[in-house]
Structures are given as C-alpha cells and as structure tokens.
Design a protein around this motif. Sequence first.
Motif, PDB file in Angstrom:
ATOM      1  N   UNK A   5       8.504   5.313   8.228  1.00 55.45           N
ATOM      2  CA  UNK A   5       7.249   5.983   8.585  1.00 55.45           C
ATOM      3  C   UNK A   5       6.432   5.136   9.572  1.00 55.45           C
TER       4      UNK A   5
ATOM      5  N   UNK B 267       6.249   5.436  -1.861  1.00 52.07           N
ATOM      6  CA  UNK B 267       7.313   5.320  -0.857  1.00 52.07           C
ATOM      7  C   UNK B 267       8.097   4.032  -1.100  1.00 52.07           C
TER       8      UNK B 267
ATOM      9  N   UNK C 180       0.845  -1.205   0.000  1.00 50.58           N
ATOM     10  CA  UNK C 180       0.000   0.000   0.000  1.00 50.58           C
ATOM     11  C   UNK C 180       0.878   1.253   0.000  1.00 50.58           C
TER      12      UNK C 180
ATOM     13  N   UNK D 208      -8.676  -1.204   1.237  1.00 47.74           N
ATOM     14  CA  UNK D 208      -7.511  -0.445   1.720  1.00 47.74           C
ATOM     15  C   UNK D 208      -7.124  -0.875   3.139  1.00 47.74           C
ATOM     16  N   UNK D 209      -5.808  -1.038   3.369  1.00 46.41           N
ATOM     17  CA  UNK D 209      -5.353  -1.503   4.681  1.00 46.41           C
ATOM     18  C   UNK D 209      -5.242  -0.347   5.662  1.00 46.41           C
ATOM     19  N   UNK D 210      -5.091  -0.736   6.914  1.00 42.77           N
ATOM     20  CA  UNK D 210      -4.935   0.247   7.977  1.00 42.77           C
ATOM     21  C   UNK D 210      -3.446   0.338   8.321  1.00 42.77           C
ATOM     22  N   UNK D 211      -2.934   1.551   8.485  1.00 45.54           N
ATOM     23  CA  UNK D 211      -1.537   1.710   8.919  1.00 45.54           C
ATOM     24  C   UNK D 211      -1.564   2.427  10.260  1.00 45.54           C
ATOM     25  N   UNK D 212      -1.648   1.676  11.336  1.00 43.90           N
ATOM     26  CA  UNK D 212      -1.839   2.313  12.639  1.00 43.90           C
ATOM     27  C   UNK D 212      -0.649   3.181  13.030  1.00 43.90           C
ATOM     28  N   UNK D 213      -0.939   4.313  13.647  1.00 41.35           N
ATOM     29  CA  UNK D 213       0.129   5.160  14.187  1.00 41.35           C
ATOM     30  C   UNK D 213       0.734   6.125  13.191  1.00 41.35           C
ATOM     31  N   UNK D 214       0.443   5.969  11.893  1.00 36.68           N
ATOM     32  CA  UNK D 214       0.993   6.897  10.902  1.00 36.68           C
ATOM     33  C   UNK D 214      -0.125   7.855  10.488  1.00 36.68           C
ATOM     34  N   UNK D 215      -0.055   9.097  10.935  1.00 42.08           N
ATOM     35  CA  UNK D 215      -1.141  10.028  10.611  1.00 42.08           C
ATOM     36  C   UNK D 215      -1.305  10.195   9.096  1.00 42.08           C
TER      37      UNK D 215
ATOM     38  N   UNK E 219     -11.403   7.788   1.357  1.00 37.46           N
ATOM     39  CA  UNK E 219     -10.008   8.150   1.584  1.00 37.46           C
ATOM     40  C   UNK E 219      -9.152   7.852   0.356  1.00 37.46           C
TER      41      UNK E 219
ATOM     42  N   UNK F 235      -3.588   6.218   9.202  1.00 34.62           N
ATOM     43  CA  UNK F 235      -4.187   5.931   7.900  1.00 34.62           C
ATOM     44  C   UNK F 235      -5.235   4.822   8.045  1.00 34.62           C
ATOM     45  N   UNK F 236      -6.468   5.145   7.749  1.00 29.47           N
ATOM     46  CA  UNK F 236      -7.599   4.209   7.824  1.00 29.47           C
ATOM     47  C   UNK F 236      -7.844   3.631   9.212  1.00 29.47           C
TER      48      UNK F 236
ATOM     49  N   UNK G 141       4.423  12.693   2.893  1.00 28.69           N
ATOM     50  CA  UNK G 141       5.611  11.905   2.560  1.00 28.69           C
ATOM     51  C   UNK G 141       5.475  11.312   1.163  1.00 28.69           C
ATOM     52  N   UNK G 142       4.300  10.747   0.884  1.00 31.71           N
ATOM     53  CA  UNK G 142       4.082  10.125  -0.420  1.00 31.71           C
ATOM     54  C   UNK G 142       4.240  11.158  -1.541  1.00 31.71           C
TER      55      UNK G 142
ATOM     56  N   UNK H  64       5.878   5.962  13.554  1.00 31.68           N
ATOM     57  CA  UNK H  64       4.507   6.076  14.041  1.00 31.68           C
ATOM     58  C   UNK H  64       4.299   5.201  15.262  1.00 31.68           C
TER      59      UNK H  64
ATOM     60  N   UNK I 142       1.868   4.136  -3.158  1.00 33.69           N
ATOM     61  CA  UNK I 142       1.725   5.589  -3.070  1.00 33.69           C
ATOM     62  C   UNK I 142       3.053   6.313  -3.347  1.00 33.69           C
TER      63      UNK I 142
ATOM     64  N   UNK J 185       0.638  13.015   7.447  1.00 29.78           N
ATOM     65  CA  UNK J 185       2.069  12.752   7.299  1.00 29.78           C
ATOM     66  C   UNK J 185       2.318  11.747   6.178  1.00 29.78           C
ATOM     67  N   UNK J 186       1.455  10.733   6.134  1.00 33.79           N
ATOM     68  CA  UNK J 186       1.570   9.715   5.095  1.00 33.79           C
ATOM     69  C   UNK J 186       1.464  10.342   3.707  1.00 33.79           C
TER      70      UNK J 186
END
Lengths: 486, 253
Positions: A452, A444, A438, B90-97, B157, B145-146, B104-105, A456, A442, B100-101
């Motif tokens: 990242x 990265x 994922x 879409x997956x969840x990326x815990x802890x990465x706002x 999203x 994220x998610x 960065x992308x 986090x 995007x 910011x994601x």
Amino acid sequence: MPEEVQKEIEEVLSRDYEWGFVAPIEEEVAPPGINEDIIRYISEKKEEPEWMLEWRLKAYRIWKSMWERGEEPHWAYAHYPPIDYQSISYYAAPKKRPKYGSLEEVDPEIRRMFEKLGIPLEEQKALAGVAVDAVLDSVSVATTYRKKLEEMGIIFMSISEAIREHPDLVKKYLGTVVPPGDNFFAALNAAVFSDGTFVYVPPGVKCPIELSTYFRINAARTGQFERTLIVADKNSYVSYLEGCTAPMRDEHQLHAAVVELIALDGAEIKYSTVQNWWTGDEEGRGGIYNFVTKRGLCAGKNSRIMWVQVEVGSVITWKYPSTILKGDNSVSEFYSVAITNKRQQADTGTKMIHIGKNTRSRIVSKGISAGYGNNTYRGMVKILPSAENARNYTQCDSMLIGNNCGAHTVPSIEVRNPTAVSEHEATTSRIGEDILFYCRQRGLDEEKAIELIISGFAKEVLRQLPMEFAVEARKLLSISLEGSVG
Amino acid sequence: MKPLVEIRNLRAGIDGKEILKGINLTINSGETHAIMGPNGSGKSTLAQVIAGHPAYEVYEGEVLFEGENILELEPEERAQKGIFLAFQAPVEIPGVPLLEFLKTALNELREARGQEPVDTMSFLSKTRELAKEIIGKEEVIYRGVNEGFSGGERKRNEILQMRLLEPKFAVLDEIDSGLDIDALKLVAKHINEMRNPERAFLLITHYYRILEHVKPEKVHILYDGKIVRSGDYNLALEVEEKGYDWLLESVKA
Ligand SMILES: Nc1ncnc2c1ncn2[C@@H]1O[C@H](COP(=O)(O)OP(=O)(O)O)[C@@H](O)[C@H]1O
Ligand SMILES: [Mg+2]
C-alpha cells in the motif's frame, strides 16, 4: 474448438520464431573472447549484408580503443569487480528445447513469485522454459493482431530480420541517436548485438495495441546485447513495452542493451520498461549487471517521447533513458520507479537535452532503497541557447526502508537560454517501524502494508503503465521489498 | 458479565528499562474504563503493549482477550481479533489515500474473520458521511493518511477509523489532548454511540473533562507503572479537585 481455429493455432505454433523475437535456431556458441573474427562470425551467422558487418567492425574498433585507453565507465555510484571481456562468449544461439519437463522442476523461488504475480499457469510454463502442450491464449491473440498490424503497414520484427528485409530503413536510422562511439557499452553493443526489435510506424498511423504486451513470452527471451530501434513517422503513435514482471534468470551476467527512438513531426512514442532481472543473493552474488543506453530523439516539431520504467531487478543497474528535444514544441516525459534491495545498486536517471523552441520536459523519479541497497538518481537537464521558452520540471523522491540503505541525488541543470525555466523538487521519506506498526494495528500484515505504501509512493509512475502491467508492477514492487523492514 | 480483557501481573518495558511493574486489570464486555495518571507513568506503554508494538518487551504476565493470551500474536492478528488502538500521536502515511487505507484495512479484518469484502459504494458513502461529521470535511478521505492534518484532525481521524472498523475493544490513548470543547463533545458522542454490551473501551487521559461526557464505569490511577488506586467515576472527580499529589500522598501513607 472449431477446426479452423485449431489449424490456425497449429500453424502459428509451427513457425513460432517467425515473429522474430528470437534469432534463427542454431546449436553453436561462439568461443569466448572478442576480436574481429568473432564479429565476422556473428555477422555471418546472422546472414548480414556487407554494410552491417562494416558497421559492426567500426564499432568494435572504437570499443577496442576505448578499452585500451581505460575508458570503461567507473564514475557511476556503483561498485563491481572488473569484467573480463575476453571471458564472455558473444554469440549463443537461443535454446529451442525447453529446459524442464514440468513446472515442479523450476526453482521454487521463481514459482512462488509467479504465483504472487498472478501469472496464468500456461504463461508461467512458457516463461520458465517448460515444455508447453496446451495452446497459449496469447498466441491466438497474437495472430489476430499481427494481421492487423501488417494491414496498417506497421513493421514489427526482429532487428536481424529488418536488416535483411528493410535495409534502407535500418541503414537510415541505426546508430543515429546512439552512435557506436557514444559510450563504452554502446560501442560494445554495436559491435556484437545479438538481436532485438525493430518497429516502424508509417505516417499518420496509430498503432492500436501495446506492442509486445501480447508477446511478452517471446519478449522475455531477451538477449545479452539487445538492440532496439523504433521509428515513428510523421503524426504516428506507438506504445512499446519491454520486459515483464516475471523474474528473469540468465547465465550471462553482463547485459548491455541499446535502445534508439526516433519521433518525426507530430509523432508520439511511449516506451515502457519493466525490468526484473535476477538480483543475486543476499550477498549480491550472481546478479545481472545491467548497463543500458536508451535514448530518444524528438526529431520533428510537435513530437513526443515518453519513458516509463519500473526497475526492480539486476544487481547493478546503470541506465539513463534520455531525450534530445530537437524539434520545436517537442515534449518528453520520464517516469521512473527504481527499487534497490539486498546488495543491489542502481544508478539511473535521465537526460533531457533541449534544443528546439518551446520544448518541454517532465521528470518524475521515485527511488526506493531497502536492505543494503544503494539508489542514485543522476539527472541532467540541459537547455541550449537555441531553446527559446523551454520548460523543465523535475521531481525526485526517495524512500528509505530500514537503516542500512542509501539514496543519492545528483541533479545537474544547465540553462543557457534566459527565457527558459527549470524547476526541481526533491523529497526523502522513510518507512519506519512506527508507520508499519500503525498499519498493522489496523489489520494489514507487513507485506500488505508495504504494498500500500509503495504503490502510494509510486502512483504517479505506475499510472503511466498499460493497465494490466500496472497491477502486476504494483505487486512486483511489494514482493521485491518483502522482509526488508525491521 | 464476562471478562473481555484480563491483564495479569503484566511487567513490560523498552530497551531493558522496566516501565510497567505488575499491572492487573479486568475489563468486562460492555464496560468503559478510564486510566489516569501523570506524564510518564506508563499509560502509552500499556496501550502499545496491548496492541503489540514490537519495540516493547514483556518480562512477565499475560494479556487475555476473550480468554486467550494474545501476547504471542502479531499486531495485525490482535487487530483481526477486534483490538483497536487510537494512537496518542498518529503517524502520517504520505501518498496512501485515507479511503484506500481504510478499505484495505477493513477488508483485511473481514477476510481474517471469513467475511466477504465490503461493498465499495456503500463503504464510500458511509466513509464520506462519517468524515464529514467527525473531521468536518469529506475531502480528507482522498488525502494521504494524516497528510497535512492538524493535531486535532489526526485525533478525530482515529475516531473515524474506530467507527468504520468497529472493534470489540478500543484503547484510546489521550484522544482528548489538543481538542477544543466542541470536538471533545463530538468524540464523546461517538464513543457513547458505539457503547454496547459486546464492546469495551479503555480511555487513557490526563483530564477529567472527557470523562464528564463519557462517564466510565471504572477509573484507575496509574503511577510509576502500577495501578495505585481504582474506583468509580467519583475517583476521577476527586483527582480533578485535589490533583495527583493528594492521591499519591494518600497512597504512600
Ligand atoms: N522508547 C523509549 N525508550 C526509553 N524509555 C521510554 C521509551 N518510551 C517511553 N519511555 C519511558 O517510559 C516511561 C513511560 O512512558 P509512557 O508510557 O509514554 O508514559 P505516559 O503515556 O503515561 O505519559 C517514561 O518515563 C518514558 O520516558
Ligand atoms: Mg502517553
């Protein structure tokens, strides 16, 4: 450069050991093995007073009987071949001569890491042991701050020096938090400790700088059996930072440090560690065994001790920074992020022992396992009957990267006062191919994605570090996880 | 019109199982194509193979993007060329706002294209504005994220991300599933706003509903790893009225 500045720098450089991170220059190395003669030899080399020698000998005898009774700890979730204590040399004078003529001679892997961490060129040289001809920025900064500290009455010197110059203070506090008989490695350390740091902050004084932040080049030259003693007198404050993000190789495989913190009434100590000892190769060959005893005593009421640690290196880590909350209303916090990759094994955690009334503790532990690494959180919260209204909060999160690593949580909570409350929360998550894909979709790359995700995950811990180290530590975490996914 | 994406005789699968059995498809800049087909026909596989998911194997064929075969490129390199996939799940990326994601992308994409990093303040205000419009609340950009997003919020999203990353070619895998009619219209509106002569879309869907609002130039029916029928918007209408079975009967006949 103005002449007087130049002069000052030269002066500082010419007495570069005075600040005391390194023992006096010697050429000898003690013969391998440990016995009373070796202890005497060490004490003599360090020109120690009689009481210190006696202290060491007593510790040695304790260690010896522990060893004879087979009390070397094996209960940690770590496996390592037996250590032959008679094959280790317990005293080696620090090398004054740089090992290399230029950076090009330094191991390319270490150089690559320096670059990634963004460590300035001159600092890289000093860290790697390259002869430095240019003036180090941090040296002149150090001079400025050193004067300031002296004026404020803050004692910040090597423990060997402190034993000579401030014997009363050292005698009063040394071994009061971690007595020589506390455990096998603490006993060994007490008998043979080579050097370390002593800090004393007088009543009401707030130390204006992060101690050792500006001295990390010296601080990086840590010994095999370091001893640190930090005393914060009433209503004082000090923040101390141990280690650095740069990778540290060492020919000594066994490291057994002891750290003692003492906070008197209303005093606050913040102790941060960034540990990046050599991890060994993919098979785990050659890494450092890091067996550390760190303990703080909130001796006075309203005192506060905070531990922050970023543990990245070593092949085996065995470490439980702990706090004894003795003073009423005292507070202790423990923030840790530990990575195990390759064949690394880490067994870390904390102990919070509540004795005083209204004592509070907070534990935030983040374990990251990758490769064939094994990460164990071992926590103990003990609330004694005297600890009226004590509170503990423990949060313990694990992140797994790949399928061959492990995370283990071994919490132990003992509440012996009915008004006390202890809360525990734990989570486990996994960075799988799908999360990574994922991120990559995007734009990265894998490294950026892991940086990242990890920062986090470890945010709450990294936030506690001094600013400049937080940035480096964040990079360090992702570098040490490179190539660990997929 | 010049072709932006050309898929030639693409055969691909996973774990040794062939799923795509020879796909041929050309999408020109400025066009929107739809792919319809029953469950399991290989729609998501096609999307994942275009984006470069490492778990999928390509046995034969090419995917050309602006004339260059991208099948050997890493997923991030394809993204940097301007390919975007809105994931079916879409997956969840815990802890990465999220903020910011996305920043960065976008900066990674820009760096790969030799552009300066975005201005933080204007990126922030743009992201907030779009988040409010698309997801309905701007606070979500400070969440992981998610993290804790409902199914519908995750889909929205994806649209938010597409708007901010501004790809040249966007593959939207069942972006309409699980959306109510208002959300569907909103998603369609954003797709339509982004349509321009330089950009192309591939809309994967089960349903005619979204196509009503987007009106694709071409519609393809995927069945058992092959495109069995292509047509214009009316083909979607026909499928809507008569179902896939009718179509498959007529294909076999
Ligand atoms: N990881 C996998 N392993 C094995 N088979 C899979 C895997 N993923 C998808 N498939 C199979 O591939 C076929 C196509 O799946 P998919 O591309 O998801 O279809 P669609 O998106 O059209 O519903 C289905 O039969 C599905 O079961
Ligand atoms: Mg699908």
